[in-house]
Design a protein around this motif. Structure first.
Motif, PDB file in Angstrom:
ATOM      1  N   UNK A  97       0.919  -1.255  -0.016  1.00  0.00           N
ATOM      2  CA  UNK A  97      -0.096   0.112   0.142  1.00  0.00           C
ATOM      3  C   UNK A  97       0.892   1.111   0.144  1.00  0.00           C
ATOM      4  N   UNK A  98       1.954   1.227   1.115  1.00  0.00           N
ATOM      5  CA  UNK A  98       2.523   2.669   1.228  1.00  0.00           C
ATOM      6  C   UNK A  98       3.789   2.352   0.399  1.00  0.00           C
ATOM      7  N   UNK A  99       4.343   1.518  -0.160  1.00  0.00           N
ATOM      8  CA  UNK A  99       5.661   1.586  -0.550  1.00  0.00           C
ATOM      9  C   UNK A  99       5.535   1.399  -2.063  1.00  0.00           C
ATOM     10  N   UNK A 100       4.478   1.568  -2.782  1.00  0.00           N
ATOM     11  CA  UNK A 100       4.207   1.465  -4.062  1.00  0.00           C
ATOM     12  C   UNK A 100       4.652  -0.043  -4.955  1.00  0.00           C
ATOM     13  N   UNK A 101       4.207  -0.855  -4.301  1.00  0.00           N
ATOM     14  CA  UNK A 101       4.404  -2.260  -4.793  1.00  0.00           C
ATOM     15  C   UNK A 101       5.604  -2.607  -4.686  1.00  0.00           C
ATOM     16  N   UNK A 102       6.488  -2.406  -3.354  1.00  0.00           N
ATOM     17  CA  UNK A 102       7.785  -2.917  -3.255  1.00  0.00           C
ATOM     18  C   UNK A 102       7.948  -4.428  -3.439  1.00  0.00           C
ATOM     19  N   UNK A 103       6.927  -4.882  -2.925  1.00  0.00           N
ATOM     20  CA  UNK A 103       7.133  -6.519  -2.897  1.00  0.00           C
ATOM     21  C   UNK A 103       7.108  -6.931  -4.319  1.00  0.00           C
ATOM     22  N   UNK A 104       6.274  -6.377  -5.329  1.00  0.00           N
ATOM     23  CA  UNK A 104       6.554  -6.898  -6.836  1.00  0.00           C
ATOM     24  C   UNK A 104       7.765  -6.608  -7.152  1.00  0.00           C
ATOM     25  N   UNK A 105       8.425  -5.688  -6.862  1.00  0.00           N
ATOM     26  CA  UNK A 105       9.899  -5.449  -7.470  1.00  0.00           C
ATOM     27  C   UNK A 105      10.701  -6.410  -6.524  1.00  0.00           C
ATOM     28  N   UNK A 106      10.551  -6.739  -5.516  1.00  0.00           N
ATOM     29  CA  UNK A 106      11.453  -7.639  -4.804  1.00  0.00           C
ATOM     30  C   UNK A 106      11.303  -9.072  -5.113  1.00  0.00           C
ATOM     31  N   UNK A 107      10.125  -9.422  -5.680  1.00  0.00           N
ATOM     32  CA  UNK A 107       9.610 -10.744  -6.227  1.00  0.00           C
ATOM     33  C   UNK A 107      10.295 -10.802  -7.684  1.00  0.00           C
ATOM     34  N   UNK A 108      10.063 -10.026  -8.396  1.00  0.00           N
ATOM     35  CA  UNK A 108      10.465 -10.071  -9.759  1.00  0.00           C
ATOM     36  C   UNK A 108      11.888 -10.128  -9.930  1.00  0.00           C
ATOM     37  N   UNK A 109      12.763  -9.033  -9.090  1.00  0.00           N
ATOM     38  CA  UNK A 109      14.124  -9.224  -9.095  1.00  0.00           C
ATOM     39  C   UNK A 109      14.773 -10.488  -8.662  1.00  0.00           C
ATOM     40  N   UNK A 110      14.141 -11.076  -7.447  1.00  0.00           N
ATOM     41  CA  UNK A 110      14.641 -12.228  -7.017  1.00  0.00           C
ATOM     42  C   UNK A 110      14.468 -13.431  -7.949  1.00  0.00           C
ATOM     43  N   UNK A 111      13.390 -13.379  -8.741  1.00  0.00           N
ATOM     44  CA  UNK A 111      13.183 -14.495  -9.687  1.00  0.00           C
ATOM     45  C   UNK A 111      14.265 -14.210 -10.786  1.00  0.00           C
ATOM     46  N   UNK A 112      14.592 -13.060 -11.048  1.00  0.00           N
ATOM     47  CA  UNK A 112      15.406 -12.856 -12.234  1.00  0.00           C
ATOM     48  C   UNK A 112      16.941 -13.542 -11.879  1.00  0.00           C
ATOM     49  N   UNK A 113      17.213 -13.648 -10.535  1.00  0.00           N
ATOM     50  CA  UNK A 113      18.297 -14.125 -10.155  1.00  0.00           C
ATOM     51  C   UNK A 113      18.195 -15.846 -10.014  1.00  0.00           C
ATOM     52  N   UNK A 114      17.293 -16.092 -10.144  1.00  0.00           N
ATOM     53  CA  UNK A 114      16.985 -17.708 -10.286  1.00  0.00           C
ATOM     54  C   UNK A 114      16.100 -18.214  -8.969  1.00  0.00           C
ATOM     55  N   UNK A 115      16.015 -17.389  -8.143  1.00  0.00           N
ATOM     56  CA  UNK A 115      15.186 -17.870  -6.964  1.00  0.00           C
ATOM     57  C   UNK A 115      13.816 -18.319  -7.205  1.00  0.00           C
ATOM     58  N   UNK A 116      13.486 -19.236  -6.448  1.00  0.00           N
ATOM     59  CA  UNK A 116      12.038 -19.347  -6.476  1.00  0.00           C
ATOM     60  C   UNK A 116      11.235 -18.779  -5.318  1.00  0.00           C
ATOM     61  N   UNK A 117      10.174 -18.023  -5.702  1.00  0.00           N
ATOM     62  CA  UNK A 117       9.454 -16.973  -4.675  1.00  0.00           C
ATOM     63  C   UNK A 117       7.948 -17.759  -4.569  1.00  0.00           C
ATOM     64  N   UNK A 118       7.672 -17.729  -3.257  1.00  0.00           N
ATOM     65  CA  UNK A 118       6.244 -17.873  -2.943  1.00  0.00           C
ATOM     66  C   UNK A 118       5.749 -16.654  -2.354  1.00  0.00           C
ATOM     67  N   UNK A 119       4.819 -16.421  -2.973  1.00  0.00           N
ATOM     68  CA  UNK A 119       4.299 -14.714  -2.356  1.00  0.00           C
ATOM     69  C   UNK A 119       2.891 -14.681  -2.075  1.00  0.00           C
ATOM     70  N   UNK A 120       2.518 -14.300  -0.845  1.00  0.00           N
ATOM     71  CA  UNK A 120       1.276 -14.142  -0.318  1.00  0.00           C
ATOM     72  C   UNK A 120       0.862 -12.618  -0.142  1.00  0.00           C
ATOM     73  N   UNK A 121      -0.141 -12.420   0.539  1.00  0.00           N
ATOM     74  CA  UNK A 121      -0.863 -11.076   0.754  1.00  0.00           C
ATOM     75  C   UNK A 121       0.085 -10.343   1.615  1.00  0.00           C
ATOM     76  N   UNK A 122       0.849 -10.881   2.525  1.00  0.00           N
ATOM     77  CA  UNK A 122       1.698 -10.105   3.530  1.00  0.00           C
ATOM     78  C   UNK A 122       2.937 -10.831   3.755  1.00  0.00           C
TER      79      UNK A 122
END
Length: 73
Positions: free
Chosen positions: A17-42
C-alpha cells in the motif's frame, strides 16, 4: 545470490500500500536471479537456486568480471 536456505519476509502488507508495490519489485528481481518465490498477501518466501557444487560463493565472479567473461573481453 548468496543464500543457502529459504528466507521468509513477513507482515509486509503495508509495503503493497505505502511503498508503491515494493513487494512486486522484490519478487520480480529475485526471480531474475534464479530464486523460487512463494508470494502471499503479506509475506514472501524466497528459496535460492541450487548452487553448482563446483562454485563456492567465494568463487563466483563479480558483475564486471562476469560481464567481461560473457562478452569475451
Amino acid at each position: 545470490m548468496n543464500a543457502h536456505r529459504p528466507t521468509t519476509i513477513r507482515n509486509v502488507y503495508n509495503w503493497r500500500v505505502k511503498e508503491t508495490e515494493r513487494m512486486v519489485a522484490i519478487v520480480n528481481e529475485t526471480r531474475k536471479l534464479g530464486a523460487t518465490v512463494e508470494e502471499g498477501r503479506d509475506y514472501c518466501v524466497i528459496t535460492p537456486p541450487k548452487q553448482d557444487a563446483r562454485l563456492s560463493p567465494m568463487m563466483t565472479p563479480s558483475a564486471p568480471v562476469a560481464s567481461a567473461l560473457f562478452w569475451g573481453q
